[in-house]
Design a protein around this motif. Structure first.
Motif, PDB file in Angstrom:
ATOM      1  N   HIS A 161     -48.228 -14.605   4.391  1.00 27.14           N
ATOM      2  CA  HIS A 161     -48.628 -15.552   3.350  1.00 27.14           C
ATOM      3  C   HIS A 161     -47.875 -15.335   2.042  1.00 27.14           C
ATOM      4  CE1 HIS A 161     -51.054 -11.960   2.790  1.00 27.14           C
ATOM      5  NE2 HIS A 161     -51.250 -12.328   1.529  1.00 27.14           N
ATOM      6  N   ARG A 162     -47.203 -14.209   1.872  1.00 27.13           N
ATOM      7  CA  ARG A 162     -46.510 -13.917   0.617  1.00 27.13           C
ATOM      8  C   ARG A 162     -44.993 -13.915   0.753  1.00 27.13           C
ATOM      9  NH1 ARG A 162     -48.717  -8.825  -2.200  1.00 27.13           N
ATOM     10  NH2 ARG A 162     -47.292  -9.636  -3.764  1.00 27.13           N
ATOM     11  N   LEU A 163     -44.482 -14.218   1.930  1.00 24.89           N
ATOM     12  CA  LEU A 163     -43.039 -14.189   2.163  1.00 24.89           C
ATOM     13  C   LEU A 163     -42.505 -15.586   2.449  1.00 24.89           C
ATOM     14  CD1 LEU A 163     -42.790 -11.008   4.408  1.00 24.89           C
ATOM     15  CD2 LEU A 163     -41.837 -11.278   2.124  1.00 24.89           C
ATOM     16  N   PRO A 164     -41.208 -15.815   2.188  1.00 23.84           N
ATOM     17  CA  PRO A 164     -40.610 -17.113   2.528  1.00 23.84           C
ATOM     18  C   PRO A 164     -40.416 -17.250   4.036  1.00 23.84           C
ATOM     19  CG  PRO A 164     -38.986 -15.672   1.542  1.00 23.84           C
ATOM     20  CD  PRO A 164     -40.288 -14.953   1.483  1.00 23.84           C
ATOM     21  N   ILE A 183     -34.991   2.810   3.676  1.00 25.36           N
ATOM     22  CA  ILE A 183     -35.383   2.698   2.270  1.00 25.36           C
ATOM     23  C   ILE A 183     -34.791   1.440   1.640  1.00 25.36           C
ATOM     24  CG2 ILE A 183     -35.046   3.764   0.002  1.00 25.36           C
ATOM     25  CD1 ILE A 183     -35.356   6.477   1.427  1.00 25.36           C
ATOM     26  N   ILE A 184     -33.521   1.186   1.881  1.00 24.73           N
ATOM     27  CA  ILE A 184     -32.889   0.001   1.296  1.00 24.73           C
ATOM     28  C   ILE A 184     -33.429  -1.277   1.931  1.00 24.73           C
ATOM     29  CG2 ILE A 184     -30.683  -1.173   0.897  1.00 24.73           C
ATOM     30  CD1 ILE A 184     -31.037   1.310  -0.784  1.00 24.73           C
ATOM     31  N   ALA A 185     -33.729  -1.252   3.222  1.00 26.07           N
ATOM     32  CA  ALA A 185     -34.298  -2.434   3.876  1.00 26.07           C
ATOM     33  C   ALA A 185     -35.664  -2.772   3.301  1.00 26.07           C
ATOM     34  CB  ALA A 185     -34.392  -2.214   5.383  1.00 26.07           C
ATOM     35  N   VAL A 186     -36.495  -1.763   3.110  1.00 28.00           N
ATOM     36  CA  VAL A 186     -37.824  -2.007   2.534  1.00 28.00           C
ATOM     37  C   VAL A 186     -37.696  -2.495   1.099  1.00 28.00           C
ATOM     38  CG1 VAL A 186     -39.949  -0.847   1.804  1.00 28.00           C
ATOM     39  CG2 VAL A 186     -39.039  -0.437   4.076  1.00 28.00           C
ATOM     40  N   ALA A 187     -36.765  -1.916   0.346  1.00 31.28           N
ATOM     41  CA  ALA A 187     -36.573  -2.358  -1.039  1.00 31.28           C
ATOM     42  C   ALA A 187     -36.092  -3.807  -1.102  1.00 31.28           C
ATOM     43  CB  ALA A 187     -35.577  -1.439  -1.742  1.00 31.28           C
ATOM     44  N   SER A 188     -35.182  -4.180  -0.218  1.00 34.26           N
ATOM     45  CA  SER A 188     -34.693  -5.556  -0.238  1.00 34.26           C
ATOM     46  C   SER A 188     -35.767  -6.534   0.250  1.00 34.26           C
ATOM     47  CB  SER A 188     -33.413  -5.691   0.586  1.00 34.26           C
ATOM     48  OG  SER A 188     -33.654  -5.359   1.932  1.00 34.26           O
ATOM     49  N   LEU A 189     -36.582  -6.120   1.198  1.00 30.27           N
ATOM     50  CA  LEU A 189     -37.685  -6.982   1.637  1.00 30.27           C
ATOM     51  C   LEU A 189     -38.738  -7.142   0.552  1.00 30.27           C
ATOM     52  CD1 LEU A 189     -38.130  -5.791   5.320  1.00 30.27           C
ATOM     53  CD2 LEU A 189     -37.397  -8.055   4.560  1.00 30.27           C
ATOM     54  N   SER A 190     -38.934  -6.109  -0.249  1.00 29.05           N
ATOM     55  CA  SER A 190     -39.933  -6.210  -1.314  1.00 29.05           C
ATOM     56  C   SER A 190     -39.518  -7.207  -2.386  1.00 29.05           C
ATOM     57  CB  SER A 190     -40.190  -4.839  -1.935  1.00 29.05           C
ATOM     58  OG  SER A 190     -39.095  -4.446  -2.731  1.00 29.05           O
ATOM     59  N   LEU A 191     -38.221  -7.468  -2.499  1.00 28.63           N
ATOM     60  CA  LEU A 191     -37.761  -8.448  -3.475  1.00 28.63           C
ATOM     61  C   LEU A 191     -38.115  -9.882  -3.080  1.00 28.63           C
ATOM     62  CD1 LEU A 191     -34.252  -6.980  -4.296  1.00 28.63           C
ATOM     63  CD2 LEU A 191     -36.320  -6.869  -5.685  1.00 28.63           C
ATOM     64  N   LEU A 192     -38.466 -10.097  -1.820  1.00 28.58           N
ATOM     65  CA  LEU A 192     -38.827 -11.438  -1.355  1.00 28.58           C
ATOM     66  C   LEU A 192     -40.297 -11.780  -1.578  1.00 28.58           C
ATOM     67  CD1 LEU A 192     -36.980 -11.550   2.081  1.00 28.58           C
ATOM     68  CD2 LEU A 192     -36.254 -12.584  -0.068  1.00 28.58           C
ATOM     69  N   LEU A 193     -41.113 -10.807  -1.931  1.00 35.54           N
ATOM     70  CA  LEU A 193     -42.550 -11.034  -2.067  1.00 35.54           C
ATOM     71  C   LEU A 193     -42.862 -11.966  -3.227  1.00 35.54           C
ATOM     72  CD1 LEU A 193     -44.020  -7.497  -1.432  1.00 35.54           C
ATOM     73  CD2 LEU A 193     -44.199  -9.489   0.030  1.00 35.54           C
ATOM     74  N   ARG A 194     -43.801 -12.865  -2.965  1.00 34.98           N
ATOM     75  CA  ARG A 194     -44.293 -13.777  -3.986  1.00 34.98           C
ATOM     76  C   ARG A 194     -45.650 -13.286  -4.462  1.00 34.98           C
ATOM     77  NH1 ARG A 194     -43.349 -19.196  -0.625  1.00 34.98           N
ATOM     78  NH2 ARG A 194     -44.145 -17.817   0.942  1.00 34.98           N
ATOM     79  N   LEU A 212     -35.163 -15.972   6.884  1.00 36.52           N
ATOM     80  CA  LEU A 212     -34.695 -15.299   5.675  1.00 36.52           C
ATOM     81  C   LEU A 212     -35.197 -13.863   5.623  1.00 36.52           C
ATOM     82  CD1 LEU A 212     -33.251 -15.450   2.937  1.00 36.52           C
ATOM     83  CD2 LEU A 212     -35.423 -16.198   1.958  1.00 36.52           C
ATOM     84  N   VAL A 213     -36.432 -13.644   6.040  1.00 38.13           N
ATOM     85  CA  VAL A 213     -36.997 -12.292   6.044  1.00 38.13           C
ATOM     86  C   VAL A 213     -36.246 -11.414   7.043  1.00 38.13           C
ATOM     87  CG1 VAL A 213     -39.080 -10.944   6.538  1.00 38.13           C
ATOM     88  CG2 VAL A 213     -39.263 -13.097   5.299  1.00 38.13           C
ATOM     89  N   TYR A 214     -35.999 -11.935   8.244  1.00 33.97           N
ATOM     90  CA  TYR A 214     -35.296 -11.145   9.258  1.00 33.97           C
ATOM     91  C   TYR A 214     -33.866 -10.830   8.844  1.00 33.97           C
ATOM     92  CZ  TYR A 214     -39.168 -12.122  12.431  1.00 33.97           C
ATOM     93  OH  TYR A 214     -40.399 -12.206  13.012  1.00 33.97           O
ATOM     94  N   SER A 215     -33.175 -11.813   8.302  1.00 33.70           N
ATOM     95  CA  SER A 215     -31.785 -11.557   7.908  1.00 33.70           C
ATOM     96  C   SER A 215     -31.723 -10.603   6.713  1.00 33.70           C
ATOM     97  CB  SER A 215     -31.076 -12.868   7.597  1.00 33.70           C
ATOM     98  OG  SER A 215     -31.704 -13.530   6.529  1.00 33.70           O
ATOM     99  N   THR A 216     -32.675 -10.680   5.812  1.00 32.36           N
ATOM    100  CA  THR A 216     -32.706  -9.750   4.683  1.00 32.36           C
ATOM    101  C   THR A 216     -32.991  -8.327   5.157  1.00 32.36           C
ATOM    102  OG1 THR A 216     -33.458 -11.502   3.222  1.00 32.36           O
ATOM    103  CG2 THR A 216     -33.816  -9.246   2.473  1.00 32.36           C
ATOM    104  N   GLY A 217     -33.886  -8.173   6.115  1.00 35.23           N
ATOM    105  CA  GLY A 217     -34.184  -6.843   6.644  1.00 35.23           C
ATOM    106  C   GLY A 217     -32.982  -6.215   7.327  1.00 35.23           C
ATOM    107  N   VAL A 218     -32.285  -6.996   8.140  1.00 38.28           N
ATOM    108  CA  VAL A 218     -31.107  -6.471   8.846  1.00 38.28           C
ATOM    109  C   VAL A 218     -29.981  -6.171   7.863  1.00 38.28           C
ATOM    110  CG1 VAL A 218     -29.319  -7.039  10.531  1.00 38.28           C
ATOM    111  CG2 VAL A 218     -31.703  -7.553  11.037  1.00 38.28           C
TER     112      VAL A 218
END
Length: 88
Positions: A25-28, A66-77, A32-38
């Motif tokens: 509910h808080r992600l786009p 660590i970088i994957a989690v950090a980049s995924l956290s930038l997508l949170l609304r 986009l989430v999968y490609s950002t994680g990879v």
């Protein structure tokens, strides 16, 4: 080197799936989430491998996570609606 990159890509995909499953509910959109994680995991693996050199596979995967989690956290609304003050 190829297996390390493949492992970090799979790790990023797993982290993205977990984030999409838990925080849907808080992600786009999911692609986009999968490609950002990879992409975050591959970039984290590259940076960690470059900094530490060869022979540190587990630490490179840790850096990838660590970088994957950090980049995924930038997508949170934000969770709720933003409130506007009366003066705005």
């Amino acid at each position: 080197m190829i297996l390390e990159a493949l492992g970090s890509a799979v790790l990023g995909l797993i982290l993205a799936w977990a984030a999409a499953h838990r925080l849907a509910h808080r992600l786009p959109a999911r692609p986009l989430v999968y490609s950002t994680g990879v992409a975050g995991a591959l970039f984290g693996d590259f940076v960690t491998h470059t900094a530490l050199g060869p022979g540190s596979d587990l630490l490179s995967l840790l850096g990838a996570a660590i970088i994957a989690v950090a980049s995924l956290s930038l997508l949170l609304r934000p969770a709720g609606r933003l409130r506007r003050s009366a003066t705005a």
